[in-house]
Design a protein around this motif. Structure first.
Motif, PDB file in Angstrom:
ATOM      1  N   LYS A  84       0.642  -1.112  -0.004  1.00 54.96           N
ATOM      2  CA  LYS A  84       0.290   0.544  -0.290  1.00 54.96           C
ATOM      3  C   LYS A  84       1.343   1.392   0.027  1.00 54.96           C
ATOM      4  CE  LYS A  84      -3.921  -2.137   1.684  1.00 54.96           C
ATOM      5  NZ  LYS A  84      -4.545  -1.576   0.612  1.00 54.96           N
ATOM      6  N   LEU A  85       1.790   0.943  -0.488  1.00 56.91           N
ATOM      7  CA  LEU A  85       2.641   2.498  -0.648  1.00 56.91           C
ATOM      8  C   LEU A  85       2.037   2.662  -1.596  1.00 56.91           C
ATOM      9  CD1 LEU A  85       6.246   0.436  -0.804  1.00 56.91           C
ATOM     10  CD2 LEU A  85       5.151   1.614   1.270  1.00 56.91           C
ATOM     11  N   GLY A  86       1.246   3.142  -2.579  1.00 54.60           N
ATOM     12  CA  GLY A  86       1.190   4.178  -3.855  1.00 54.60           C
ATOM     13  C   GLY A  86       0.537   5.280  -3.591  1.00 54.60           C
ATOM     14  N   ARG A  87       0.033   5.427  -2.180  1.00 52.66           N
ATOM     15  CA  ARG A  87      -0.142   7.213  -1.803  1.00 52.66           C
ATOM     16  C   ARG A  87       0.645   7.647  -2.017  1.00 52.66           C
ATOM     17  NH1 ARG A  87      -5.261   8.389  -4.417  1.00 52.66           N
ATOM     18  NH2 ARG A  87      -6.253   6.331  -3.803  1.00 52.66           N
ATOM     19  N   VAL A  88       2.161   7.109  -2.170  1.00 52.51           N
ATOM     20  CA  VAL A  88       3.394   7.869  -2.201  1.00 52.51           C
ATOM     21  C   VAL A  88       3.954   8.668  -2.863  1.00 52.51           C
ATOM     22  CG1 VAL A  88       6.153   7.535  -1.294  1.00 52.51           C
ATOM     23  CG2 VAL A  88       4.262   6.406  -0.579  1.00 52.51           C
ATOM     24  N   VAL A  89       3.505   8.730  -4.308  1.00 50.30           N
ATOM     25  CA  VAL A  89       3.468  10.060  -4.950  1.00 50.30           C
ATOM     26  C   VAL A  89       3.120  10.796  -5.100  1.00 50.30           C
ATOM     27  CG1 VAL A  89       1.223   9.313  -6.931  1.00 50.30           C
ATOM     28  CG2 VAL A  89       3.662   9.571  -7.573  1.00 50.30           C
ATOM     29  N   ALA A  90       2.024  10.610  -4.530  1.00 48.93           N
ATOM     30  CA  ALA A  90       0.760  12.338  -3.831  1.00 48.93           C
ATOM     31  C   ALA A  90       1.477  13.397  -3.265  1.00 48.93           C
ATOM     32  CB  ALA A  90       0.188  11.583  -3.278  1.00 48.93           C
ATOM     33  N   LEU A  91       2.782  12.951  -2.901  1.00 48.01           N
ATOM     34  CA  LEU A  91       4.451  13.575  -2.070  1.00 48.01           C
ATOM     35  C   LEU A  91       5.439  13.999  -2.543  1.00 48.01           C
ATOM     36  CD1 LEU A  91       4.670  11.111   0.848  1.00 48.01           C
ATOM     37  CD2 LEU A  91       2.929  12.881   0.748  1.00 48.01           C
ATOM     38  N   LEU A  92       5.058  13.960  -4.229  1.00 46.93           N
ATOM     39  CA  LEU A  92       6.213  14.054  -5.082  1.00 46.93           C
ATOM     40  C   LEU A  92       5.779  15.858  -5.107  1.00 46.93           C
ATOM     41  CD1 LEU A  92       6.631  12.014  -7.767  1.00 46.93           C
ATOM     42  CD2 LEU A  92       8.177  12.458  -5.831  1.00 46.93           C
ATOM     43  N   PRO A  93       6.541  16.831  -4.640  1.00 44.36           N
ATOM     44  CA  PRO A  93       5.857  18.470  -5.127  1.00 44.36           C
ATOM     45  C   PRO A  93       5.942  18.141  -6.744  1.00 44.36           C
ATOM     46  CG  PRO A  93       7.712  18.050  -3.894  1.00 44.36           C
ATOM     47  CD  PRO A  93       7.370  17.282  -4.394  1.00 44.36           C
ATOM     48  N   TRP A  94       4.760  19.667  -7.428  1.00 46.73           N
ATOM     49  CA  TRP A  94       4.739  19.340  -8.507  1.00 46.73           C
ATOM     50  C   TRP A  94       5.633  19.953  -9.101  1.00 46.73           C
ATOM     51  CZ3 TRP A  94       2.900  25.158 -10.167  1.00 46.73           C
ATOM     52  CH2 TRP A  94       2.850  24.871 -11.910  1.00 46.73           C
ATOM     53  N   PRO A  95       7.253  20.915  -8.493  1.00 48.86           N
ATOM     54  CA  PRO A  95       7.726  21.631  -9.911  1.00 48.86           C
ATOM     55  C   PRO A  95       8.486  20.216  -9.667  1.00 48.86           C
ATOM     56  CG  PRO A  95       6.679  23.266  -7.994  1.00 48.86           C
ATOM     57  CD  PRO A  95       7.038  21.979  -7.730  1.00 48.86           C
ATOM     58  N   VAL A  96       8.590  19.543  -8.546  1.00 52.69           N
ATOM     59  CA  VAL A  96      10.029  18.119  -9.431  1.00 52.69           C
ATOM     60  C   VAL A  96       9.134  16.916 -10.136  1.00 52.69           C
ATOM     61  CG1 VAL A  96      10.895  15.740  -7.581  1.00 52.69           C
ATOM     62  CG2 VAL A  96      10.553  17.701  -6.995  1.00 52.69           C
ATOM     63  N   ILE A  97       7.726  17.149 -10.385  1.00 52.46           N
ATOM     64  CA  ILE A  97       7.398  16.188 -11.814  1.00 52.46           C
ATOM     65  C   ILE A  97       7.290  16.840 -12.956  1.00 52.46           C
ATOM     66  CG2 ILE A  97       5.116  15.274 -12.570  1.00 52.46           C
ATOM     67  CD1 ILE A  97       3.865  15.183  -9.316  1.00 52.46           C
ATOM     68  N   GLU A  98       6.828  18.386 -12.865  1.00 50.04           N
ATOM     69  CA  GLU A  98       7.175  18.679 -14.501  1.00 50.04           C
ATOM     70  C   GLU A  98       9.069  18.890 -14.874  1.00 50.04           C
ATOM     71  OE1 GLU A  98       5.330  19.661 -15.820  1.00 50.04           O
ATOM     72  OE2 GLU A  98       3.413  19.333 -14.266  1.00 50.04           O
ATOM     73  N   GLY A  99       9.974  19.139 -13.327  1.00 49.58           N
ATOM     74  CA  GLY A  99      11.132  19.443 -13.871  1.00 49.58           C
ATOM     75  C   GLY A  99      12.027  18.052 -14.114  1.00 49.58           C
TER      76      GLY A  99
END
Length: 569
Positions: free
Chosen positions: A118-133
């Protein structure tokens, strides 16, 4: 939740297809459309990774079906993606093509384990600027990886895409550049023009067909895909001895992390732009992990959710998992019916498709939003993108998160603090010997030292009231600092009263010793007015005691917070 309930939640159910009787026509059209769009991408990603066009096609077929059936999204389309190519290319270059099946299976097992845990929600912790970068860096790498094919040369030996492109260009001759560059330009023009004519036109497929016909009719000297299998290969379980596992553990973990991140981000975006219901993050990980394992058995690549193909699915009317299954069946038909024509596709044409795909991964509107938000987010964005291009994706994600966390902590520290307040109501004699401090925001390890210095430096007071009702965040370090403040002031003869400890903080301050540090249990208050009344009575007693002492010594009365010490009860 019991183990049986958990297992049921992670497995397919008839409810996954409850909308199918009403949506089958839309699913059929969407599945065929996505299959047409996915064909050139699957071939291109397979070639670009070093695994080969056949591997990309097999991945799209096998992983497309398995992820659709077992995944947690109703409209996600999975298969080979650009981000996976970026990671897989260096692995194949260093470990050889024989490592493909093993690394796919290992990565898939890791992703399955993440879903079960149940680690699926961990990705929600990624900040938006990190995802876009992260996305910008991947797009740049994909584009650079296509430069050698676009110029008709082999990539250099470096694992860095930019260096490998320069090394490859150094080996080319001007005469050999004309034909592949012409095909790249032709593909680019068609792909850019097609959506302007009609958004449903599959520009990449049309571009591939026209470029292949031009190369064939003009007999252009360009490299082709080459022979492809006309059937699916028989599944083979790769040999996974301890030496193999040890050698591939690192790359497999990297691939698994990327597969989880990209798949969950794609599913989350798909859920936000469609009305087909939410997605189950943990089940999505299990489905994508199974897809990579099965793909590896058939000689395919690790798979992830593909946001571009998923978006096409949504726009084309897909509503259930049947659309993604149909997309895989369309590609399966290509394997059995059209491998001859597909084998004649020029590699330069595929390079052109990926170059345009890479540029479309970067949204100018998103870039402006990130850069125009805050200075900290801009730094995080560009640092993540730079590390992605210069080193690797996992380091980029880790460093991006670290930089984002630093700025978040700095902001949190700035929003927290300690403020001295005036005693409410009419001023009374002796109030100058009472200090009221209000703790705001967050008192945690990064802000605790500043609070300790501020409160401990107080002078010429008999009583300090610490207000904690406005404190939103408190960790063990912050609670320990409050204990240190109380002990330091009490040693100087200053009585400390605490007001407004919230229920959620009570257990922590009790364990750390805040309450034990108070001189008396009655020095804990729920309201400010009784605390001020108690402080005033203490000041009055302290002044009376000092006056009596001074008179006994035959000296004139003189105020002072530290000339005597009394005990308040």
């Amino acid at each position: 939740m019991s183990a049986l309930s958990t297992a049921r939640a992670l497995l397919p159910s008839w409810r996954d297809y409850s909308e199918l009787p009403r949506s089958w026509k839309g699913d059929l059209v969407a599945g065929i459309t996505v299959g047409i769009v996915a064909l050139p991408l699957a071939l291109a990603f397979g070639v670009s990774s070093g695994a080969g066009a056949a591997s990309g096609l097999i991945t799209a077929v096998i992983a497309g079906v398995v992820a659709a059936v077992f995944g947690g999204s109703n409209i996600q389309v999975s298969g080979p993606t650009g981000a996976m190519v970026v990671v897989l290319g260096p692995v194949i270059a260093t470990q050889g093509i024989g490592a493909l099946a093993a690394v796919s299976v290992l990565a898939g097992v890791i992703v399955i384990a993440a879903g079960v845990l149940k680690l699926g929600r961990v990705v929600a912790l990624l900040p938006w600027p990190v995802i876009e970068g992260f996305t910008l860096g991947i797009a740049v790498i994909i584009f650079l990886q296509q430069v050698p094919a676009a110029f008709g040369v082999k990539a250099g030996p470096s694992s860095n895409a930019a260096v490998a492109a320069v090394q490859g260009l150094a080996t080319g001759s001007p005469a050999a550049l004309v034909a592949p560059l012409a095909l790249v330009a032709l593909v680019a023009v068609i792909m850019i023009a097609a959506p302007r004519i009609h958004p449903q036109i599959p520009g990449s497929l049309i571009a591939i067909i026209i470029a292949s016909l031009a190369a064939q009719l003009l007999d252009l000297p360009v490299a082709r895909i080459g022979a492809l299998p006309d059937t699916l290969p028989a599944p083979v379980i790769p040999a996974l001895d301890w030496a193999t596992v040890a050698a591939l553990a690192g790359p497999a973990a990297t691939i698994a992390a990327l597969a989880a991140i990209e798949s969950l981000l794609s599913a989350r975006v798909a859920a936000s732009i469609s009305d087909t219901g939410p997605y189950d993050a943990d089940r999505e990980l299990v489905g994508e992990g199974l897809a990579s394992v099965c793909s590896g058995f058939f000689g395919g690549m690790p798979a992830t959710g593909a946001i571009a193909r998923t978006a096409v699915n949504i726009r084309s009317g897909g509503r259930t998992r049947a659309a993604a299954v149909i997309h895989a069946l369309v590609l399966l038909a290509v394997v059995y019916l059209a491998t001859g024509p597909v084998s004649r596709i020029p590699l330069a044409a595929l390079a052109g498709v990926l170059m345009i795909t890479a540029t479309r991964m970067v949204s100018l509107a998103t870039l402006r939003s990130v850069v125009g938000s805050t200075r900290a987010d801009t730094v995080v964005f560009f640092v993540t993108a730079l590390i992605t291009v210069s080193f690797d994706l996992i380091q980029a994600a880790a460093i991006g998160i670290a930089v984002a966390s630093f700025f978040a902590l700095r902001t949190l520290v700035k929003s927290s603090g300690v403020h001295r307040e005036e005693i409410p109501g009419a001023v009374q004699d002796g109030d100058e010997h009472i200090a009221v401090f209000r703790l705001d925001g967050a008192l945690f390890f990064a802000a605790a030292e500043r609070v300790l210095e501020r409160v401990s430096a107080i002078r010429n007071v008999d009583v300090v009231i610490i207000r904690m009702s406005q404190l939103q965040v408190l960790d063990a370090t912050g609670a320990r600092v409050i204990t240190d403040i109380v002990n330091a002031l009490e040693r100087r003869g200053i009585t400390v009263l605490i007001k407004g400890i919230q229920d959620r903080h009570l257990a922590l301050v009790t364990r750390v010793g805040v309450l034990e540090s108070l001189r008396h249990h009655k020095h804990l208050f729920d309201e400010l007015a009784p605390a001020v009344e108690h402080a005033r009575s203490h000041v009055a007693r302290a002044r009376a005691a000092r006056t009596a002492e001074q008179q006994a010594r035959g000296s004139a009365p003189a105020g002072g917070a530290e000339s005597g010490k009394t005990t308040a009860r």
